[in-house]
Design an enzyme around this catalytic site. Structure first.
Site, PDB file in Angstrom:
ATOM      1  N   CYS A   1       0.777  -1.245   0.000  1.00  0.00           N
ATOM      2  CA  CYS A   1       0.000   0.000   0.000  1.00  0.00           C
ATOM      3  C   CYS A   1       0.805   1.289   0.000  1.00  0.00           C
ATOM      4  CB  CYS A   1      -0.942   0.004   1.195  1.00  0.00           C
ATOM      5  SG  CYS A   1      -2.088  -1.348   1.084  1.00  0.00           S
TER       6      CYS A   1
HETATM    7  C1  UGA Z   1      -0.386   0.390   5.763  1.00  0.00           C
HETATM    8  C2  UGA Z   1      -0.988   1.395   6.726  1.00  0.00           C
HETATM    9  O1  UGA Z   1      -0.283   1.369   7.958  1.00  0.00           O
HETATM   10  C3  UGA Z   1      -2.470   1.093   6.972  1.00  0.00           C
HETATM   11  O2  UGA Z   1      -3.035   2.095   7.813  1.00  0.00           O
HETATM   12  C4  UGA Z   1      -3.201   1.080   5.652  1.00  0.00           C
HETATM   13  O3  UGA Z   1      -4.579   0.752   5.812  1.00  0.00           O
HETATM   14  C5  UGA Z   1      -2.559   0.039   4.764  1.00  0.00           C
HETATM   15  O4  UGA Z   1      -1.162   0.364   4.563  1.00  0.00           O
HETATM   16  C6  UGA Z   1      -3.294   0.036   3.458  1.00  0.00           C
HETATM   17  O5  UGA Z   1      -3.347   1.069   2.788  1.00  0.00           O
HETATM   18  O6  UGA Z   1      -3.946  -0.984   3.151  1.00  0.00           O
HETATM   19  P1  UGA Z   1       0.546  -2.105   6.017  1.00  0.00           P
HETATM   20  O7  UGA Z   1       0.937  -2.013   4.582  1.00  0.00           O
HETATM   21  O8  UGA Z   1      -0.135  -3.325   6.503  1.00  0.00           O
HETATM   22  O9  UGA Z   1      -0.419  -0.878   6.403  1.00  0.00           O
HETATM   23  O10 UGA Z   1       1.901  -1.988   6.822  1.00  0.00           O
HETATM   24  P2  UGA Z   1       2.520  -1.034   7.959  1.00  0.00           P
HETATM   25  O11 UGA Z   1       2.406  -1.671   9.271  1.00  0.00           O
HETATM   26  O12 UGA Z   1       2.016   0.330   7.807  1.00  0.00           O
HETATM   27  O13 UGA Z   1       4.064  -1.062   7.534  1.00  0.00           O
HETATM   28  C7  UGA Z   1       4.485  -0.554   6.280  1.00  0.00           C
HETATM   29  C8  UGA Z   1       5.984  -0.622   6.142  1.00  0.00           C
HETATM   30  O14 UGA Z   1       6.615   0.400   6.910  1.00  0.00           O
HETATM   31  C9  UGA Z   1       6.621  -1.931   6.598  1.00  0.00           C
HETATM   32  O15 UGA Z   1       7.611  -2.327   5.673  1.00  0.00           O
HETATM   33  C10 UGA Z   1       7.233  -1.589   7.939  1.00  0.00           C
HETATM   34  O16 UGA Z   1       8.316  -2.403   8.269  1.00  0.00           O
HETATM   35  C11 UGA Z   1       7.653  -0.150   7.692  1.00  0.00           C
HETATM   36  N1  UGA Z   1       7.776   0.617   8.956  1.00  0.00           N
HETATM   37  C12 UGA Z   1       6.678   0.852   9.718  1.00  0.00           C
HETATM   38  C13 UGA Z   1       9.015   1.098   9.359  1.00  0.00           C
HETATM   39  O17 UGA Z   1      10.052   0.882   8.677  1.00  0.00           O
HETATM   40  N2  UGA Z   1       9.106   1.808  10.525  1.00  0.00           N
HETATM   41  C14 UGA Z   1       8.020   2.067  11.304  1.00  0.00           C
HETATM   42  O18 UGA Z   1       8.180   2.732  12.348  1.00  0.00           O
HETATM   43  C15 UGA Z   1       6.776   1.574  10.889  1.00  0.00           C
END
Ligand code: UGA
Length: 448
Positions: free
Chosen positions: A275
């Protein structure tokens, strides 16, 4: 299927559709899931989750057994429900813009069926779509094919979702908000009524707005999250230049300011997943087409790309050259507890390692089958951490799996050819690795 078997239908049994369907059904609201993929439909009907998501399997089993959820590939059943959610995919096109073909097809099929329907039917766009899609393409296709206009018989809302992979079921049961975008009062109040039924006294704040604003809320949310990650990664890269500084301390301190907030400030190898990148690219493309260049979001993306190169630079610096070196990549999934590798930083890192001549062996507790489909035999795959580390010249931790957190220095020493470790997720305690060649993101040189 009996007439009026279910009150809601959901078209598109992907990740969002299936989690939405299971949670609606879990609240006693009869739901029918619709998908063209017959195998997926059969799996759902057996109460088996077709994708990995904590709590989903047991919830599905329960609601299917209680006959609160059924699935079919026949979209005509949607007519016998009161509300149809569209949760079909909106993938990226090569230029970053979104592909609306699934939305168009589903809307047209539904509209053709609604032509004969007596009584009110509400259509809700839950898929992520750029501002103007619900009121533009969807409304046009729906009105043309149904030969009705939005109003007394037909309703239309935009209603984005904010589920995270890995916590999607609990996110759906306890959202921080519900956003309903609609231009006519009846559509909005019908959808709000459904959510009141779903959440009862736990109804979260409901933002009632226009379809365009609702659509933009979704993009703004993901753009902010992506920018927050690129921001902390930028600070991490600066921290690395300063003796004795650890980005974790900086994140902890700034996160206590409520205007900043402590979540989403973990420095790492860059964000992945289906996403954040897709939505950011769609927003950039959308904005540029409106003659506004969103330089901030382009920088967010570029910083994210470069972060993977920095991880490989760290390995190269430890090894001198990566040519013919055996590098163990620990973790392939874009985050822990999923088998999803879409847009994962691990893939960018592996491609760079290959470009620089390294021999890559990878291990992940769940994501090897998906990676094998994507990279085939370009790299080696290990069955466990130990065999990945065996004979390796460098290990790079790419996903924050709990089992990697539990590794001790001796586990690396026992198997590796040279104990060079790049901790791209900052999950090991540097204190215990001082005697090895250990580097992590966001940590300045230690003060002697
Ligand atoms: C993301 C959003 O967080 C959701 O709110 C949204 O609904 C979703 O996309 C979507 O549009 O469907 P998601 O893709 O499941 O959710 O994953 P996240 O938990 O947001 O993580 C995204 C990426 O960022 C991962 O690779 C994670 O490792 C990275 N990340 C996250 C970091 O590197 N540091 C952080 O502090 C947080």
């Amino acid at each position: 299927m009996k007439t009026k078997w279910a009150s809601i239908s959901i078209v598109g049994m992907g990740y969002v559709g299936i989690c939405t369907a299971a949670t609606f059904a879990s609240r006693g609201i009869r739901t029918i899931g619709i998908d063209i993929d017959q195998a997926r439909v059969e799996q759902i009907r057996r109460g088996k989750a077709p994708l990995h998501e904590p709590q989903l399997d047991s919830m599905l089993k329960n609601v299917v057994r209680k006959k609160l959820l059924d699935a079919t590939s026949d979209i005509s059943v949607a007519v016998h429900t009161d509300v149809t959610f569209l949760t079909v995919g909106t993938p990226s096109q090569p230029d970053g813009s979104i592909d609306l073909s699934y939305i168009k097809n589903a809307t047209e099929d539904l509209g053709n069926l609604l032509r004969e329907k007596r009584g009110y039917h509400l259509v809700v766009v839950k898929s992520t779509v750029v501002p103007g899609t619900t009121n533009g393409v969807v409304k046009r296709f729906l009105e043309q094919s149904s030969r009705k206009t939005i109003g007394s018989e037909l309703g239309l809302c935009a209603n984005p979702e904010f589920l995270k992979e890995g916590t999607a079921i609990s996110d759906a049961l306890h959202p921080d908000k519900i956003v309903i975008g609609s231009d006519d009062k009846k559509s909005a109040s019908e959808l709000a009524k459904l959510y009141r039924r779903f959440y009862g006294a736990q109804l979260p704040p409901v933002i009632l707005t226009s379809p365009e604003a609702a659509e933009l809320v979704k993009y703004a949310s993901n753009a902010f999250l992506a920018t927050k990650v690129s921001f902390i990664n930028t600070i991490a890269n600066i921290a690395e230049q300063i003796p004795g500084v650890d980005v974790g301390t900086i994140a902890e301190a700034i996160g206590l300011d409520p205007r900043i907030g402590g979540l989403f400030l973990k420095a790492g190898p860059g964000y992945g997943g289906s996403c954040l990148r897709k939505d950011l690219q769609a927003l950039i493309n959308y904005s540029q087409n409106k003659n506004y260049d969103p330089i901030l979001f382009r920088a967010t993306e570029e910083a994210n790309e470069q972060q993977a190169n920095r991880v490989v630079d760290m390995a190269e610096k430890l090894l001198g050259s990566l040519s013919s070196k055996r590098v163990a990549v620990l973790g392939l999934a874009f985050k822990k507890d999923t088998d999803d590798i879409r847009e994962a930083a691990s893939i960018r890192v592996i491609n760079q390692l290959k470009n620089r001549g390294a021999r890559v062996v990878a291990y992940d507790p769940m994501a090897i089958p998906n990676t094998r489909r994507h990279l085939s035999e370009q790299i080696d795959y290990a069955d466990n951490v130990q065999s990945a580390l065996k004979g390796a010249d460098c290990a790079i931790i790419m996903t924050e799996w709990d089992q990697f957190r539990q590794l001790a220095a001796k586990d690396f020493q026992a198997y590796m050819n040279n104990t060079n470790i790049v901790d791209a997720r900052r999950i090991l305690d540097p204190k215990h690795y001082a005697h090895l060649n250990y580097v992590t993101i966001g940590m300045g040189p230690s003060i002697a």
